[in-house]
Design an enzyme around this catalytic site. Sequence first.
Site, mmCIF file in Angstrom:
data_model
loop_
_atom_site.group_PDB
_atom_site.id
_atom_site.type_symbol
_atom_site.label_atom_id
_atom_site.label_comp_id
_atom_site.label_asym_id
_atom_site.label_seq_id
_atom_site.Cartn_x
_atom_site.Cartn_y
_atom_site.Cartn_z
ATOM 1 N N ALA A 263 0.836 -1.218 0.000
ATOM 2 C CA ALA A 263 0.000 0.000 0.000
ATOM 3 C C ALA A 263 0.867 1.264 0.000
ATOM 4 C CB ALA A 263 -0.922 -0.012 1.199
ATOM 5 N N GLU A 384 -0.648 5.087 6.944
ATOM 6 C CA GLU A 384 0.338 4.127 6.381
ATOM 7 C C GLU A 384 1.741 4.419 6.905
ATOM 8 O OE1 GLU A 384 -0.318 1.698 4.087
ATOM 9 O OE2 GLU A 384 -2.191 2.278 3.123
HETATM 10 P P1 TGC Z 1 9.359 -4.784 14.529
HETATM 11 O O1 TGC Z 1 9.764 -5.480 15.801
HETATM 12 O O2 TGC Z 1 10.324 -3.926 13.809
HETATM 13 O O3 TGC Z 1 8.776 -5.868 13.508
HETATM 14 C C1 TGC Z 1 7.836 -6.859 13.897
HETATM 15 C C2 TGC Z 1 7.920 -7.954 12.824
HETATM 16 O O4 TGC Z 1 7.508 -7.406 11.559
HETATM 17 C C3 TGC Z 1 8.591 -7.479 10.622
HETATM 18 N N1 TGC Z 1 8.556 -6.241 9.841
HETATM 19 C C4 TGC Z 1 8.120 -6.202 8.584
HETATM 20 N N2 TGC Z 1 7.717 -7.176 7.762
HETATM 21 C C5 TGC Z 1 7.329 -6.822 6.530
HETATM 22 N N3 TGC Z 1 7.342 -5.534 6.116
HETATM 23 C C6 TGC Z 1 7.733 -4.526 6.913
HETATM 24 N N4 TGC Z 1 7.705 -3.260 6.473
HETATM 25 C C7 TGC Z 1 8.150 -4.836 8.204
HETATM 26 N N5 TGC Z 1 8.600 -4.099 9.269
HETATM 27 C C8 TGC Z 1 8.844 -4.975 10.248
HETATM 28 C C9 TGC Z 1 9.841 -7.616 11.448
HETATM 29 O O5 TGC Z 1 10.863 -8.245 10.727
HETATM 30 C C10 TGC Z 1 9.332 -8.476 12.592
HETATM 31 O O6 TGC Z 1 9.208 -9.797 12.112
HETATM 32 P P2 TGC Z 1 9.472 -11.059 13.084
HETATM 33 O O7 TGC Z 1 9.369 -12.263 12.216
HETATM 34 O O8 TGC Z 1 10.848 -10.858 13.669
HETATM 35 O O9 TGC Z 1 8.418 -11.006 14.136
HETATM 36 O O10 TGC Z 1 8.029 -3.971 14.863
HETATM 37 P P3 TGC Z 1 7.793 -2.714 15.803
HETATM 38 O O11 TGC Z 1 6.676 -3.049 16.718
HETATM 39 O O12 TGC Z 1 9.096 -2.260 16.423
HETATM 40 O O13 TGC Z 1 7.245 -1.627 14.762
HETATM 41 C C11 TGC Z 1 7.989 -1.109 13.743
HETATM 42 C C12 TGC Z 1 7.253 0.072 13.063
HETATM 43 C C13 TGC Z 1 7.136 1.249 14.005
HETATM 44 C C14 TGC Z 1 8.073 0.467 11.858
HETATM 45 C C15 TGC Z 1 5.844 -0.377 12.617
HETATM 46 O O14 TGC Z 1 5.049 -0.667 13.683
HETATM 47 C C16 TGC Z 1 5.150 0.648 11.769
HETATM 48 O O15 TGC Z 1 5.349 0.666 10.552
HETATM 49 N N6 TGC Z 1 4.278 1.535 12.348
HETATM 50 C C17 TGC Z 1 3.428 2.412 11.573
HETATM 51 C C18 TGC Z 1 2.001 1.903 11.636
HETATM 52 C C19 TGC Z 1 1.301 2.052 10.323
HETATM 53 O O16 TGC Z 1 1.857 2.262 9.281
HETATM 54 N N7 TGC Z 1 0.000 1.873 10.380
HETATM 55 C C20 TGC Z 1 -0.785 1.914 9.173
HETATM 56 C C21 TGC Z 1 -2.199 1.482 9.439
HETATM 57 S S1 TGC Z 1 -3.082 1.111 7.972
HETATM 58 C C22 TGC Z 1 -3.375 2.566 7.255
HETATM 59 O O17 TGC Z 1 -2.962 3.602 7.665
HETATM 60 C C23 TGC Z 1 -4.203 2.508 6.046
HETATM 61 S S2 TGC Z 1 -4.601 4.012 5.361
HETATM 62 C C24 TGC Z 1 -5.072 3.421 3.880
HETATM 63 C C25 TGC Z 1 -5.637 4.375 2.948
HETATM 64 O O18 TGC Z 1 -6.736 4.928 3.195
HETATM 65 O O19 TGC Z 1 -5.008 4.509 1.837
HETATM 66 P P1 FAD Z 2 0.286 8.675 16.784
HETATM 67 O O1 FAD Z 2 0.911 7.328 16.608
HETATM 68 O O2 FAD Z 2 -0.340 8.982 18.102
HETATM 69 O O3 FAD Z 2 1.361 9.787 16.451
HETATM 70 C C1 FAD Z 2 1.218 11.156 16.830
HETATM 71 C C2 FAD Z 2 2.519 11.888 16.489
HETATM 72 O O4 FAD Z 2 3.595 11.309 17.234
HETATM 73 C C3 FAD Z 2 2.898 11.740 15.002
HETATM 74 O O5 FAD Z 2 3.449 12.950 14.546
HETATM 75 C C4 FAD Z 2 3.966 10.664 15.013
HETATM 76 O O6 FAD Z 2 4.888 10.789 13.945
HETATM 77 C C5 FAD Z 2 4.646 10.927 16.354
HETATM 78 N N1 FAD Z 2 5.300 9.711 16.880
HETATM 79 C C6 FAD Z 2 4.725 8.528 17.221
HETATM 80 N N2 FAD Z 2 5.651 7.652 17.620
HETATM 81 C C7 FAD Z 2 6.848 8.283 17.523
HETATM 82 C C8 FAD Z 2 8.197 7.885 17.778
HETATM 83 N N3 FAD Z 2 8.522 6.651 18.181
HETATM 84 N N4 FAD Z 2 9.179 8.803 17.574
HETATM 85 C C9 FAD Z 2 8.883 10.046 17.119
HETATM 86 N N5 FAD Z 2 7.630 10.475 16.859
HETATM 87 C C10 FAD Z 2 6.625 9.592 17.057
HETATM 88 N N6 FAD Z 2 -5.466 2.754 9.962
HETATM 89 C C11 FAD Z 2 -5.864 1.485 9.630
HETATM 90 O O7 FAD Z 2 -5.531 0.523 10.314
HETATM 91 N N7 FAD Z 2 -6.655 1.284 8.538
HETATM 92 C C12 FAD Z 2 -7.079 2.285 7.742
HETATM 93 O O8 FAD Z 2 -7.784 2.052 6.754
HETATM 94 C C13 FAD Z 2 -6.707 3.627 8.080
HETATM 95 N N8 FAD Z 2 -7.175 4.689 7.355
HETATM 96 C C14 FAD Z 2 -6.927 5.967 7.779
HETATM 97 C C15 FAD Z 2 -7.570 7.044 7.165
HETATM 98 C C16 FAD Z 2 -7.355 8.346 7.626
HETATM 99 C C17 FAD Z 2 -8.092 9.479 6.978
HETATM 100 C C18 FAD Z 2 -6.450 8.580 8.695
HETATM 101 C C19 FAD Z 2 -6.182 9.976 9.178
HETATM 102 C C20 FAD Z 2 -5.832 7.516 9.309
HETATM 103 C C21 FAD Z 2 -6.076 6.203 8.887
HETATM 104 N N9 FAD Z 2 -5.509 5.105 9.561
HETATM 105 C C22 FAD Z 2 -5.875 3.814 9.221
HETATM 106 C C23 FAD Z 2 -4.724 5.313 10.775
HETATM 107 C C24 FAD Z 2 -3.286 5.766 10.512
HETATM 108 O O9 FAD Z 2 -2.509 4.712 10.050
HETATM 109 C C25 FAD Z 2 -2.758 6.352 11.831
HETATM 110 O O10 FAD Z 2 -3.412 7.601 12.019
HETATM 111 C C26 FAD Z 2 -1.250 6.521 11.803
HETATM 112 O O11 FAD Z 2 -0.607 5.275 11.786
HETATM 113 C C27 FAD Z 2 -0.748 7.346 13.007
HETATM 114 O O12 FAD Z 2 -1.301 6.911 14.204
HETATM 115 P P2 FAD Z 2 -1.974 7.975 15.224
HETATM 116 O O13 FAD Z 2 -2.951 8.778 14.460
HETATM 117 O O14 FAD Z 2 -2.468 7.205 16.382
HETATM 118 O O15 FAD Z 2 -0.795 8.932 15.633
#
Ligand code: TGC
Ligand code: FAD
Length: 405
Positions: A263, A384
Amino acid sequence: MTQEQIDQLKAQHQGKDQFRHPDFYDLDDLLNDEHKMIRDAVRAYVKRELSPIIEYCAEHNHFPQHIVRQLGEAGCFGPQLPLTYGGGGMDYISYGLAMQELERCDSGIRSTASVQGSLVMYPIYKFGSEEQKKKYLPKLGSGEYLGCFGLTEPDHGSNPSGMTTHFEQKGDHVVLNGAKMWISNAPFADIAVVWAKNPDGKVQGLIVERGMEGFSTPETHGKWSLRASTTGELVFDNVKVPVENILPNVIGLKGPLTCLNSARYGISWGALGAAMDCYEAARRYASERHQFGKPIGGFQLQQKKLAEMLTEITKAQLVCWRLGNLMNEGKATPAQISLAKRNNVEIAMHIAREARQIHGGMGITGEYPMMRHMMNLESVVTYEGTHDIHLLILGMDITGENAFD
Ligand code: TGC
Ligand code: FAD
């Protein structure tokens, strides 16, 4: 939105969408016929069906549900997945170009498509059973079903490993409790791919269907961003989910994070589309608008803005193209994807602001797309993985040191 309203908007909008993409380094030469075919087909669909209604939808905070089927028919749901499972049988460059064209129109439309393709179809394809693939993928690919992806929780956004949504085993089903927040597509979704902790505290994916008792999807109101996309919560109150709805082939956070790679890659192309739309609008306006007796494009300050926009767009195009090839070869690393997502969203935000300035006062109206893109990109830079999180992923890749916690 009634058919009559849609027809009226289409009639008013005829011939207004003049978009053509900037291609300063002849990057079209690097694309094959299939790439150009999907790009041109999605562009034509956007001009015909989406451009006429997008401003209305954003202004009225309206999700145009009727486009879900259209997006399926236009091949925008999982073009990179195999044909046998409802995908398009194409490669990652084709997928990227489709996302570019959709976000050129609006980030919310691209969101609908990238959630469906990368976050719902992809996990079922990659981690699902044969029965799950056959049951869900063709319907998702055609747009008969809309899906959503539940990872984020009210208290766990950037750090999904802390999630508290969990399930317990009870015979032939599991009982799911917890809540997800900020979920794109949720209020209209037929199914949700939900990530929750199993009784051992390990993350697993489940397919939850609308209509399961105890499952609700309240809409999130008051957004000033992605207003043509629908966002909501997923609430699980003792929801009985059949055991066969658990994704059998992955355990751990790597499951959802693997889906995010796909994504986030699509978003790199999408943000580029938004940037191109703003640049093109500004380029046209600069030649049409006269001040002090000549087109404003004749002043050095406006030329500087346009030249810098084109430079950043060209660099981002090269990043996307190279990353697409690495994706096709299965060699792209998460950090390479973070660089592209982070950079391209940032340049798109900057270009939207500069393009808005070139339009002067007219730039704040819905006559032009910059303000809508600008507001949308505030979500894109956050979801993301936030801008900061992608920087930390890069920082860890460079130094080997984890600065997250
Ligand atoms: P960490 O301990 O680093 O990793 C846990 C396990 O995951 C593996 N891994 C990955 N595998 C595949 N792809 C990646 N990019 C990976 N990154 C890590 C890693 O190797 C490990 O595997 P294993 O086998 O050893 O267990 O995990 P952490 O808890 O320290 O977190 C790392 C961090 C902060 C980078 C991760 O949590 C993160 O990317 N946080 C951001 C959350 C995020 O992106 N949320 C998105 C929600 S969905 C969304 O926003 C949809 S919006 C969609 C739309 O409307 O378009
Ligand atoms: P937080 O994690 O609370 O972060 C707040 C601030 O703190 C940010 O500036 C961040 O960069 C900073 N921060 C956090 N941790 C650290 C760190 N370790 N060091 C330094 N700075 C840090 N999620 C889904 O699962 N599915 C979806 O379909 C989806 N769709 C979305 C659609 C919209 C319109 C929006 C706004 C969000 C959506 N999300 C979805 C959620 C999105 O992935 C989260 O909003 C995003 O991952 C950030 O989480 P949070 O909002 O809780 O911010």
